[in-house]
Structure formats: structure tokens, C-alpha cells
Design a protein around this motif. Structure first.
Motif, PDB file in Angstrom:
ATOM      1  N   TYR A 123      -9.299  28.165 -16.675  1.00 41.90           N
ATOM      2  CA  TYR A 123      -8.536  27.102 -16.005  1.00 41.90           C
ATOM      3  C   TYR A 123      -9.043  26.919 -14.578  1.00 41.90           C
TER       4      TYR A 123
ATOM      5  N   PRO B 242     -11.414  35.462 -19.658  1.00 38.93           N
ATOM      6  CA  PRO B 242     -10.903  35.356 -18.287  1.00 38.93           C
ATOM      7  C   PRO B 242     -10.544  33.916 -17.904  1.00 38.93           C
ATOM      8  N   GLY B 243      -9.505  33.800 -17.085  1.00 39.40           N
ATOM      9  CA  GLY B 243      -9.169  32.513 -16.474  1.00 39.40           C
ATOM     10  C   GLY B 243      -8.308  31.582 -17.304  1.00 39.40           C
ATOM     11  N   VAL B 244      -7.824  32.028 -18.474  1.00 39.45           N
ATOM     12  CA  VAL B 244      -7.049  31.117 -19.334  1.00 39.45           C
ATOM     13  C   VAL B 244      -5.536  31.170 -19.059  1.00 39.45           C
TER      14      VAL B 244
ATOM     15  N   ASN C 219       0.622  24.767 -16.910  1.00 39.94           N
ATOM     16  CA  ASN C 219       0.261  23.509 -17.555  1.00 39.94           C
ATOM     17  C   ASN C 219      -0.092  23.782 -19.025  1.00 39.94           C
TER      18      ASN C 219
HETATM   19  P1  ADP Z   1      -6.428  35.323 -16.751  1.00 40.87           P
HETATM   20  O1  ADP Z   1      -5.408  36.372 -16.454  1.00 40.87           O
HETATM   21  O2  ADP Z   1      -6.396  34.826 -18.173  1.00 40.87           O
HETATM   22  O3  ADP Z   1      -7.812  35.732 -16.331  1.00 40.87           O
HETATM   23  P2  ADP Z   1      -5.036  33.870 -14.697  1.00 40.87           P
HETATM   24  O4  ADP Z   1      -3.646  33.890 -15.199  1.00 40.87           O
HETATM   25  O5  ADP Z   1      -5.367  34.821 -13.585  1.00 40.87           O
HETATM   26  O6  ADP Z   1      -6.083  34.031 -15.879  1.00 40.87           O
HETATM   27  O7  ADP Z   1      -5.386  32.371 -14.264  1.00 40.87           O
HETATM   28  C1  ADP Z   1      -6.355  32.060 -13.242  1.00 40.87           C
HETATM   29  C2  ADP Z   1      -5.738  31.040 -12.281  1.00 40.87           C
HETATM   30  O8  ADP Z   1      -5.577  29.806 -12.963  1.00 40.87           O
HETATM   31  C3  ADP Z   1      -4.375  31.449 -11.770  1.00 40.87           C
HETATM   32  O9  ADP Z   1      -4.237  30.978 -10.450  1.00 40.87           O
HETATM   33  C4  ADP Z   1      -3.419  30.717 -12.708  1.00 40.87           C
HETATM   34  O10 ADP Z   1      -2.195  30.427 -12.065  1.00 40.87           O
HETATM   35  C5  ADP Z   1      -4.194  29.453 -13.028  1.00 40.87           C
HETATM   36  N1  ADP Z   1      -3.951  28.970 -14.388  1.00 40.87           N
HETATM   37  C6  ADP Z   1      -4.549  29.381 -15.520  1.00 40.87           C
HETATM   38  N2  ADP Z   1      -4.132  28.665 -16.588  1.00 40.87           N
HETATM   39  C7  ADP Z   1      -3.224  27.782 -16.107  1.00 40.87           C
HETATM   40  C8  ADP Z   1      -2.452  26.742 -16.715  1.00 40.87           C
HETATM   41  N3  ADP Z   1      -2.533  26.450 -18.029  1.00 40.87           N
HETATM   42  N4  ADP Z   1      -1.601  26.045 -15.908  1.00 40.87           N
HETATM   43  C9  ADP Z   1      -1.544  26.299 -14.579  1.00 40.87           C
HETATM   44  N5  ADP Z   1      -2.283  27.253 -13.948  1.00 40.87           N
HETATM   45  C10 ADP Z   1      -3.114  27.990 -14.695  1.00 40.87           C
END
Ligand code: ADP
Ligand code: MG
Length: 253
Positions: free
Chosen positions: A238, A109-111, A76
Motif C-alpha cells: 500500500y 510487506p506493506g499490505v 481503505n
Molecule cells: P504490513 O504490516 O503488511 O507490512 P503496514 O500495516 O505496516 O503493512 O502498512 C504500511 C503502511 O500503509 C501503514 O502506514 C498503513 O497504515 C498503510 N496501509 C496499508 N494498507 C492500507 C490500507 N488498505 N488502507 C489504509 N492504509 C493502509
């Protein structure tokens, strides 16, 4: 031997399993529609090629060892407006692989850093590239184990065969001296030979803290950032945002 038995035997020998299962139905249909022999043959050849490609992609995705199924369609982009969507979708086309360029996703984290890294990995698999997914600590451990068993050469050969290597979560855990040296060796090996995608929570200026050595980090960054696409991903997690939206959308009693 009847024509049918002989044909089936030849198709097996020639390893054309899709044609083997599909030809009776296709033959009936083409006869009904009065299609040419060439059209019939082309239809069957198309089916066989498509099925082979599908299986090859599935095999490459399995070999990559992704920790989850993520694709660009499932991302998204509106949740993170500062991310350049067009630039990212362009990278999905895979030209950076031919140019041996690297990509860094940088943010808290979580982006969605790991999501995008896996999604680009998937796209690369679809385009016939060999991909391997590691966490940074997993990669350092793989080197340590290979060294213990005197199999470093084998690990390096394995790495050399890949077109794209994903190193996830660099910087979350400070690395020991050996792990840092192994990762430095890894980035040197990939330099101008293999594309690498790194996800990290640390700006480059803080990398010496993780690698524990200013000089080593400088040399490593030099290699990694020689041809690099950096995506800074600011914002809230996210996972948390998604959770809050779901809570809001729950029926109020
Ligand atoms: P990071 O690696 O930055 O810590 P992740 O890629 O593991 O974050 O994302 C955490 C969760 O949120 C995953 O399940 C991911 O698919 C979902 N997620 C994060 N950002 C988005 C987004 N913009 N659109 C859809 N899903 C997302
Ligand atoms: Mg992650």
C-alpha cells in the motif's frame, strides 16, 4: 463554611473531578431551562462516567504500547478487495476475545497487516480489554532478558493479565533455538487463555524454517490454529501504491 466551599471539598473527596468543574455551568443551564433536579444530577453523572471511560481507554491504549495510531476507520478496504471486510468488522466487535480465539494476518510487506492488528487492538482497548503489542523479536528478547534476570515468572504474569497479545512480524527474521523455544513457551501459555493476533509474511508451511524445528513448529501451529481466523492478504504494498497515487495527483507543471 459556605455551601459552595463544602460542596467542592466533598466532590474532591469523592473523586468526582468532572462534576466539580462542570456543575456551576450545568446548574445555570438547568435553572434557565427549568429542568428537574433528577435531570441535572443525571447530566452531571453522565459527564463524569464518560470522562472516566475516555481516560480508561486512553490508559489502556498507552499501556498496550502500539507503535502507531491506526484504526479500522482509517483502513481503505477497497485497496484489498479479497479481504473479507464484513468478517473483519465483525471481529472488531471483540467476540473472539471472549472465545479466546486467535487471528493471523498473512501476506507480503506493506499490505496493511500491522495496521489491522493495531486497529483490532484499539477496538479491544475501547471495549475495556487489556492489550499488549510486541514484535516477534521483541517478545523473544523480552523472554531472554527475563530469563537472564530470573524474572520469567513476572513476564508470564504480565502476559497472563492481558486479554489480547499482538505478535507482529513473525517470520521476517529466522529465530535462534532459544528464541524459538521462548516463543513456543509463549504460545503454549496463551493457548485457550489469551487471544493472540499474529502478523506474518510466511505461510504456515514455511514456519519450520523460522522456528528451526519441525516438531516444535508442529506443536506450536497446533495450539495457534486450534481456534483461528486467518486473513490472507495478497497484493502490492500500500505504501508504494499510495506513493504512486500521490505522484499521479501532484499538479503537472
Ligand atoms: P504490513 O504490516 O503488511 O507490512 P503496514 O500495516 O505496516 O503493512 O502498512 C504500511 C503502511 O500503509 C501503514 O502506514 C498503513 O497504515 C498503510 N496501509 C496499508 N494498507 C492500507 C490500507 N488498505 N488502507 C489504509 N492504509 C493502509
Ligand atoms: Mg507490519
Amino acid at each position: 463554611m459556605s455551601c459552595e466551599v463544602l460542596l467542592k471539598s466533598h466532590l474532591k473527596t469523592l473523586k468526582l473531578p468532572t462534576i466539580l468543574t462542570e456543575y456551576p455551568r450545568a446548574a445555570r443551564q438547568c435553572a434557565q431551562e427549568e429542568r428537574s433536579y433528577e435531570a441535572f444530577l443525571l447530566y452531571l453523572a453522565d459527564l463524569e462516567v464518560a470522562e472516566r471511560q475516555r481516560k480508561a481507554v486512553a490508559r489502556r491504549i498507552k499501556q498496550a504500547g502500539f507503535p502507531a495510531e491506526k484504526d479500522l476507520a482509517g483502513f481503505n478496504f477497497s485497496a484489498i478487495p479479497r479481504l473479507n471486510k464484513k468478517r473483519l468488522l465483525d471481529l472488531g466487535q471483540g467476540h473472539y476475545l471472549a472465545a479466546r480465539e486467535c487471528i493471523v494476518f498473512l501476506g507480503p510487506p506493506g499490505v496493511g497487516k500491522t495496521h489491522l492488528a493495531i486497529a483490532l487492538g484499539h477496538e479491544a482497548c475501547r471495549k475495556g480489554r487489556r492489550v499488549k503489542f510486541f514484535t516477534a523479536t521483541g517478545l523473544a528478547t523480552a523472554y531472554a532478558e527475563a530469563r537472564e534476570e530470573r524474572h520469567v515468572q513476572r513476564l508470564e504474569n504480565h502476559i497472563r493479565k492481558a486479554d489480547l497479545i499482538i505478535v507482529d512480524e513473525l517470520g521476517y527474521v529466522p529465530l535462534g533455538q532459544n528464541a524459538a523455544e521462548n516463543l513456543f513457551g509463549f504460545f503454549s501459555q496463551c493457548y485457550e487463555r489469551t487471544s493472540v493476533i499474529v502478523t506474518t509474511n510466511l505461510p504456515f508451511s514455511e514456519w519450520p524454517q523460522v522456528f528451526g524445528d519441525e516438531r516444535l513448529t508442529g506443536a506450536l501451529l497446533d495450539r495457534l490454529t486450534h481456534r483461528v481466523h486467518v486473513f490472507e492478504m495478497p497484493g502490492d504494498s500500500y505504501r508504494l501504491k499510495d506513493g504512486r497515487t500521490q505522484l499521479k495527483e501532484m499538479p503537472q507543471t
